[in-house]
Design a protein around this motif. Structure first.
Motif, mmCIF file in Angstrom:
data_model
loop_
_atom_site.group_PDB
_atom_site.id
_atom_site.type_symbol
_atom_site.label_atom_id
_atom_site.label_comp_id
_atom_site.label_asym_id
_atom_site.label_seq_id
_atom_site.Cartn_x
_atom_site.Cartn_y
_atom_site.Cartn_z
ATOM 1 N N SER A 1 59.560 69.429 36.699
ATOM 2 C CA SER A 1 60.468 70.127 37.616
ATOM 3 C C SER A 1 60.307 71.641 37.581
ATOM 4 O O SER A 1 60.652 72.325 38.553
ATOM 5 C CB SER A 1 61.921 69.761 37.289
ATOM 6 N N THR A 2 59.775 72.185 36.480
ATOM 7 C CA THR A 2 59.577 73.640 36.392
ATOM 8 C C THR A 2 58.657 74.135 37.496
ATOM 9 O O THR A 2 58.811 75.261 37.987
ATOM 10 C CB THR A 2 58.994 74.013 35.014
ATOM 11 N N SER B 1 58.539 73.453 40.540
ATOM 12 C CA SER B 1 59.173 73.664 41.844
ATOM 13 C C SER B 1 59.990 74.945 41.905
ATOM 14 O O SER B 1 60.477 75.321 42.983
ATOM 15 C CB SER B 1 60.082 72.474 42.174
ATOM 16 N N ASP B 2 60.157 75.625 40.805
ATOM 17 C CA ASP B 2 60.914 76.872 40.811
ATOM 18 C C ASP B 2 60.235 77.886 41.726
ATOM 19 O O ASP B 2 59.007 78.037 41.701
ATOM 20 C CB ASP B 2 61.021 77.426 39.386
ATOM 21 N N PRO B 3 60.990 78.598 42.539
ATOM 22 C CA PRO B 3 60.389 79.576 43.461
ATOM 23 C C PRO B 3 59.526 80.619 42.765
ATOM 24 O O PRO B 3 58.510 81.057 43.321
ATOM 25 C CB PRO B 3 61.606 80.221 44.126
ATOM 26 N N GLN C 1 56.176 79.022 42.087
ATOM 27 C CA GLN C 1 55.445 78.853 43.336
ATOM 28 C C GLN C 1 54.912 80.190 43.854
ATOM 29 O O GLN C 1 53.809 80.261 44.405
ATOM 30 C CB GLN C 1 56.356 78.202 44.383
ATOM 31 N N ALA D 1 61.300 87.426 37.555
ATOM 32 C CA ALA D 1 61.781 86.044 37.647
ATOM 33 C C ALA D 1 60.821 85.091 36.956
ATOM 34 O O ALA D 1 61.248 84.138 36.285
ATOM 35 C CB ALA D 1 61.954 85.658 39.112
ATOM 36 N N ILE E 1 61.416 82.579 33.600
ATOM 37 C CA ILE E 1 61.082 81.149 33.553
ATOM 38 C C ILE E 1 60.240 80.842 32.321
ATOM 39 O O ILE E 1 60.438 79.823 31.645
ATOM 40 C CB ILE E 1 60.324 80.738 34.830
ATOM 41 N N ASP F 1 62.464 80.740 29.256
ATOM 42 C CA ASP F 1 63.267 79.514 29.254
ATOM 43 C C ASP F 1 62.415 78.294 28.913
ATOM 44 O O ASP F 1 62.876 77.372 28.218
ATOM 45 C CB ASP F 1 63.928 79.311 30.622
ATOM 46 N N SER F 2 61.184 78.285 29.393
ATOM 47 C CA SER F 2 60.316 77.123 29.195
ATOM 48 C C SER F 2 59.974 76.898 27.723
ATOM 49 O O SER F 2 59.665 75.778 27.317
ATOM 50 C CB SER F 2 59.024 77.290 30.000
#
Length: 444
Positions: free
Chosen positions: A202-203, A205-207, A210, A234, A238, A241-242
């Motif tokens: 799911s990571t 798909s984060d804008p 992308q 941004a 991510i 967080d990952s």
């Protein structure tokens, strides 16, 4: 030195020798084969070096002066005593400014207006202006008066030469290590991004992810000029967080995406100015904190390559050399990765990262005022790479990288320091010559 190195057979072997040699009387002989003049060799012509920007320091009291003199007590300093009512002094100002640029970080040029800084003028018994006083290694070296531009320039240039005499290595024909245009190792291969992102779950798909994907694809197909920078803040959020949300065996995916992004100097330049280097240090701390058996091969490899790609920005070398926590993590990553006997690609990447670090420090030695990488970390890295060299049998590429990295650590090093002691104690010259005979194109 890392405990993992100390506990290894090589570490156990070197400890008695180190105990005898470190702080012992220095003895002659070659280190890495680059101290002895070889028959037929000649002095290597020195290229014109770019003088770093520097300024004349104007001080108005003794406290400011003492602070500057203390900072440069291991090199040199010049004090120009002037006054507002001294026309001859003003004719020397442009010359003095130019000399400050030439001297750069190798010394400090100071200007004192005696009509304001009475305490400074009194200490040095200044009765006329212009007067100049020079200091060498913390001691007053010369004093003269008069508005003679040639005398000023000649005295300052001689002072710098006395403070920074040519290193013996500069008299040797070593084109590999004296090359001012040597470039860091960068890992530029771009894998299929769709496959890489598919492993993120799911990571992906984060804008922010992308947008990085689009940036990389545009840069690869149309060139850097057509690739608009994405929201790097941004993306780095991510990444941080990952570290806690992605499984350890999949964390390499987001780190590899960062590695590819760092090929662009704009991205590495952004990270060079990130507060506390929080994204890079978070990755390095996580990877170096994992027990070696629990750190997936792919994660360690891309982390090493990511760290190498930080060097695409001219801003980052000084950060890696000068930021204590970042430097410690890079040193630990290199040292522990050399112990990976099962993956030659990891050892190649570790040698590449050490090469980049050693090259950056070597440039600071060349341009002055000297090493930025602390000597204790140079010793740690040298001990680690020496062990790796003794054990390397499976990869000529890894061995060449290790030898080059060690060479840059040693080239123009202080010959009476702990790094030189280590290399003498370990008889590094013989080891390097034995290992390097099969490699062409290097100064072995």
């Amino acid at each position: 030195m890392p405990q993992a190195v100390l506990d290894s057979p090589f570490g156990q072997m070197i400890m008695p020798a180190l105990s005898r040699q470190i702080h012992a009387n220095k003895r002659g002989g070659g280190i890495l084969g680059i101290e002895q003049q070889t028959p037929g060799s000649s002095v290597k012509p020195q290229s014109q070096l770019h003088h770093p920007l520097a300024k004349v320091h104007v001080v108005s009291n003794l406290a400011q002066l003492d602070e500057l003199l203390a900072k440069f007590q291991k090199s040199c300093a010049v004090i120009f005593f002037t006054s507002a009512t001294c026309p001859p002094c003003k004719t020397l100002y442009p010359v003095y400014d130019d000399l400050a640029g030439e001297v750069g970080d190798k010394g400090v040029l100071i200007k004192v207006d005696t009509s304001q800084a009475f305490d400074v003028g009194s200490r040095f018994s200044i009765s006329a202006t212009p007067t100049f006083i020079t200091f060498l290694k913390g001691q007053q070296e010369n004093r003269w008066s008069g508005a003679d531009p040639s005398a000023l320039r000649g005295n300052v240039q001689l002072l710098v030469q006395m403070a920074w005499p040519p290193h013996p290595h500069q008299a040797l024909n070593l084109p590999t290590f004296s090359n001012p245009n040597a470039e860091p190792v960068i890992f530029t291969k771009v894998p299929p991004l769709s496959k890489l992102l598919a492993k993120m779950g799911s990571t992906a798909s984060d804008p922010a992810v992308q947008s990085i994907k689009t940036f990389i694809e545009t840069r690869s197909s149309d060139g850097p000029a057509e690739a608009t920078l994405p929201d790097i803040a941004a993306f780095t959020a991510i990444i941080r967080d990952s570290i806690s949300t992605l499984p350890t065996d999949l964390l390499f995916t987001i780190v590899d995406l960062l590695r590819i992004s760092l090929i662009d100097p704009r991205v590495s330049g952004y990270l060079a100015e990130e507060p506390s280097h929080r994204t890079v240090t978070a990755i390095l701390a996580h990877v170096t904190g994992l027990p070696p058996k629990d750190c997936p091969y792919a994660l360690r490899l891309v982390t090493l390559q990511m760290a190498c790609n930080l060097f695409t920005s001219p801003l980052y070398p000084d950060q890696i050399l000068g930021h204590p926590e970042l430097r410690r993590l890079v040193t630990t990553l290199v040292s522990t990765s050399f112990l990976d006997g099962g993956h030659s690609s990891v050892r190649v990447a570790a040698a590449s990262l050490l090469f980049n670090v050693a090259l950056a420090n070597s440039r600071r030695r060349r341009d002055g005022p000297g090493d930025v990488l602390p000597e204790e970390e140079q010793v740690e890295l040298a001990a680690s790479v020496l062990e790796a060299i003794t054990q390397e049998e499976g990869s000529a590429e890894a061995l060449e990288g290790m030898l080059l990295a060690l060479g840059y650590l040693a080239y123009r090093m202080p010959l009476e320091g702990e790094l030189a002691d280590l290399l003498r104690a370990m008889e590094a010259g013989g080891l390097v010559l034995a290992k390097g005979r099969g490699l062409g194109g290097c100064d072995w």
